[in-house]
Each structure stands twice: as structure tokens, then as C-alpha cells.
Design an enzyme around this catalytic site. Sequence first.
Site, PDB file in Angstrom:
ATOM      1  N   ARG A 226       0.849  -1.187   0.000  1.00 38.61           N
ATOM      2  CA  ARG A 226       0.000   0.000   0.000  1.00 38.61           C
ATOM      3  C   ARG A 226       0.884   1.237   0.000  1.00 38.61           C
ATOM      4  O   ARG A 226       1.909   1.279   0.695  1.00 38.61           O
ATOM      5  CB  ARG A 226      -0.924   0.029   1.231  1.00 38.61           C
ATOM      6  CG  ARG A 226      -2.009  -1.032   1.214  1.00 38.61           C
ATOM      7  CD  ARG A 226      -3.093  -0.679   0.192  1.00 38.61           C
ATOM      8  NE  ARG A 226      -4.157  -1.678   0.180  1.00 38.61           N
ATOM      9  CZ  ARG A 226      -4.174  -2.745  -0.604  1.00 38.61           C
ATOM     10  NH1 ARG A 226      -3.147  -2.978  -1.417  1.00 38.61           N
ATOM     11  NH2 ARG A 226      -5.195  -3.580  -0.583  1.00 38.61           N
ATOM     12  N   GLU A 255      -2.809   8.084  -5.767  1.00 46.94           N
ATOM     13  CA  GLU A 255      -2.891   7.438  -7.074  1.00 46.94           C
ATOM     14  C   GLU A 255      -4.062   8.001  -7.875  1.00 46.94           C
ATOM     15  O   GLU A 255      -5.121   8.294  -7.311  1.00 46.94           O
ATOM     16  CB  GLU A 255      -3.069   5.926  -6.911  1.00 46.94           C
ATOM     17  CG  GLU A 255      -1.892   5.255  -6.232  1.00 46.94           C
ATOM     18  CD  GLU A 255      -2.044   3.743  -6.160  1.00 46.94           C
ATOM     19  OE1 GLU A 255      -3.047   3.217  -6.696  1.00 46.94           O
ATOM     20  OE2 GLU A 255      -1.161   3.080  -5.566  1.00 46.94           O
ATOM     21  N   HIS A 278       0.524   0.270 -10.114  1.00 51.64           N
ATOM     22  CA  HIS A 278      -0.340  -0.600  -9.301  1.00 51.64           C
ATOM     23  C   HIS A 278      -0.761  -1.836 -10.108  1.00 51.64           C
ATOM     24  O   HIS A 278      -1.949  -2.130 -10.255  1.00 51.64           O
ATOM     25  CB  HIS A 278      -1.570   0.169  -8.811  1.00 51.64           C
ATOM     26  CG  HIS A 278      -2.121  -0.385  -7.529  1.00 51.64           C
ATOM     27  ND1 HIS A 278      -2.680   0.400  -6.562  1.00 51.64           N
ATOM     28  CD2 HIS A 278      -2.187  -1.664  -7.053  1.00 51.64           C
ATOM     29  CE1 HIS A 278      -3.082  -0.353  -5.548  1.00 51.64           C
ATOM     30  NE2 HIS A 278      -2.779  -1.606  -5.818  1.00 51.64           N
TER      31      HIS A 278
END
Length: 395
Positions: A226, A255, A278
Site C-alpha cells: 500500500r 494514485e 499498481h
Amino acid sequence: MKVLLNDGLEEEGVRIFEERGIETDTRKRNPKELIEDIGEFDALIVRSATKVTREVIEAGARGKLKIVGRAGVGYDNIDVEAASEYGIIVKTAPYGNTNAVAELTICLMLAVSRNVPQAHQLLKNGVWIKERFKGTELSHKTLGILGCGRIGQRVAEIARRGFDMEVVGYDLRPYTGSGIIKFMSKDEVLSIADYVSIHTGGTEVIIGERELRLMKPTAYLINTSRGANVDEEALYRALKERKIAGAALDVYADEPKAEGAEFWNKLMELDNVIFTSHLGALTIEAQRETSIEIARVVAGYLLGGDFTNSVNAGETIEMEERPVYTLFIHHRDVPGVFAKIDKVLADNNINIRANYSRQIGKSGYAISVYLLHNPVSPEIIKTLKGIENVCNVRT
């Protein structure tokens, strides 16, 4: 029953619902539409794009909503506290993406060690550079894993068996695993590891200024967990001042929310950090397995009360860490028996934690197993045996 798949689902997952007679709706709702429509559905399944806010939970609770499923391992986009308040179960699919994230972790370790992205970009621009990109090998180095759950253990397995790395790890929970990871304190892991890989999840800072000071100047930091797990300002200073050799990141504190959106991060200024967008769980195989897993556990709850993969309720009675007492009752499988048994227990202030019942043989009888929070006295057993259609009672 109806399930809203607001971020879509692979066809294998949709098929599981259809085979069980559960209707699916894949039309994407925006936040306003989601609040307006969610009460029509028994279940909501999301990936990371949809935010399941308190407002969504409250609107669902006023209608039919019983469960929210996250097709993945993290659930930061779901207000679990609100769901618990309104009696709505939250489930995840933590197993489907294990290998995908582990493989990307190893990929990033190789890429940052051998300067692969930098060499690629220069060659794309027509520039041949070689000596500047002298790298280092993974073999016989020490990998430090912070968070030794499913993904951390899979990374350890690949690193040990594929690259003959020594693997040390830290976790708040004790793990036995396969014996590949040597467990030690967090500070010890940071001080001896050539690579530090984060697999903790959650929203807490795991690597900050203090932790970065403990790492070797030749060490690399890998984060596929994370973005919030790393203090990016502290990491920027450590990389800029060459306090550590480099970093490879797949997740970030901030993000973009939409495909094709602009991305900016201060770390982009540095040449000893590499980035991916990601991609951890983004493989064909992981998407398929995760869809199958979340469909099974959501359908299992809707149709059979199965709590597997719940994050706000114990999967098993044992996880609640309260003593329970078993009571076995053999009875005819006819209406009214359970009500009479329950009344006897309630009259004696005995709380029923769970009740499992199955038909036994083909003669119209059943065995019911009660899990109770209080022991049952011989007097209560005698009363239970006196209930019409009860054959026997045992503890």
C-alpha cells in the site's frame, strides 16, 4: 437475489452466480446512482475503483443489502465500521492474487538491481549506454520481508528456491510456514537485508525516516503493498542522499482514480527509483481466480450463511475467542422443535451462539448441534428431553 458488480467481474465469477440462481447487474453506477440504487441489491461487489462510503452502506441497509464483497485482498475503499454498525458483512478474495503480486515483487527486485527501465528508456531514445548500468545479482543476497502472510511467504519461496536468497522476516503474528523465513525483529530485518519488501497492507507507515536510517546504503526498498505504508518524503530524502541504493514502487500515497489520468510524484525526479502503475494483481490469471473466489464466498453467505473470508465477523466461532459449550440434540425434523428448544435455553438465560442442523438418515430425523455461551445443567437437559419430538440430548 440480485448482486451489483459495480466494477465488473470476470465471466467465470458471473457464471457462479448464474448457476446458483442469483441475478447479476454489471452496469456501472456513479456515486450518486449507487446510493440511489443500492437498496435494490442483496450484495455489492467492487474492486478498487468504487468507494463504498457510509452513505452507500446506510442506503443499502434501508433496502436489501446484506453483504459487500471486495474482489481483491485490500478493503480500504469500504467503510467497514459503517457496515458493521448496520449488520452488513464485508468479505474479500485474498487468495486469487497471491502469486501475481509475488511475481511482480521479484520482477521489481530484478529490474531495480539491473537498471532495466533506465536502459530501456535510453535505447528507446536511440542512446546506447552500458557501463553506467552495472548492476547487482539477487543470488545469495538477503531478502527482508515485512508482513509474512500469504504474499510474503510466496515471495520468500520464489526468492529462496529460485535465487538461493537468504530470507528473513518480521510480522506481528507468529508464522510457522515452510521454514524458509527466519523470523526476527523489524529492526534486525532492516539492518541486515539487501532487499526490503513490504507486504503488510493497511494504512499505517511501515517505512519512515527511522526505518530508512537502519537500512544498508546498498539496500533496495520494494513496495507492492500500500502506498500509505511508506513515508514518501522520507524515502525521497533517503534516495536523493543515497542513504539507500534504490527503490521500486508499484503503489503510491496518491494514485489517479481514472485510466489515462495524469500522474505526478516527487520521487520521479530521482534516477534510483523505478515505478509501475499498481500492477500487482493485474494479471489474467489473478483476475480470473479473484473473481471466482469472491463470487463463491458472496454466494456462500447469501445462500448458506457462510462467513468465509469475512473481515468484520469471525470466519469461525473460535476466532471470536469466547468459550463455547456444545449441546447435541437428536429430534424429529418437524416444524416447531427449534422454537421449543430455543425457549428452554432462553428461559435459563443461555445464549445460543450458533446452531448447525442436518438430517440424519432418511427417516425424518435430524441432529442439531448447538454452540452455547453457557454450560447446560442436568436439570436443563432433563427439560429438553421432555420436549415433544426430541429423542435424546447429550453434552
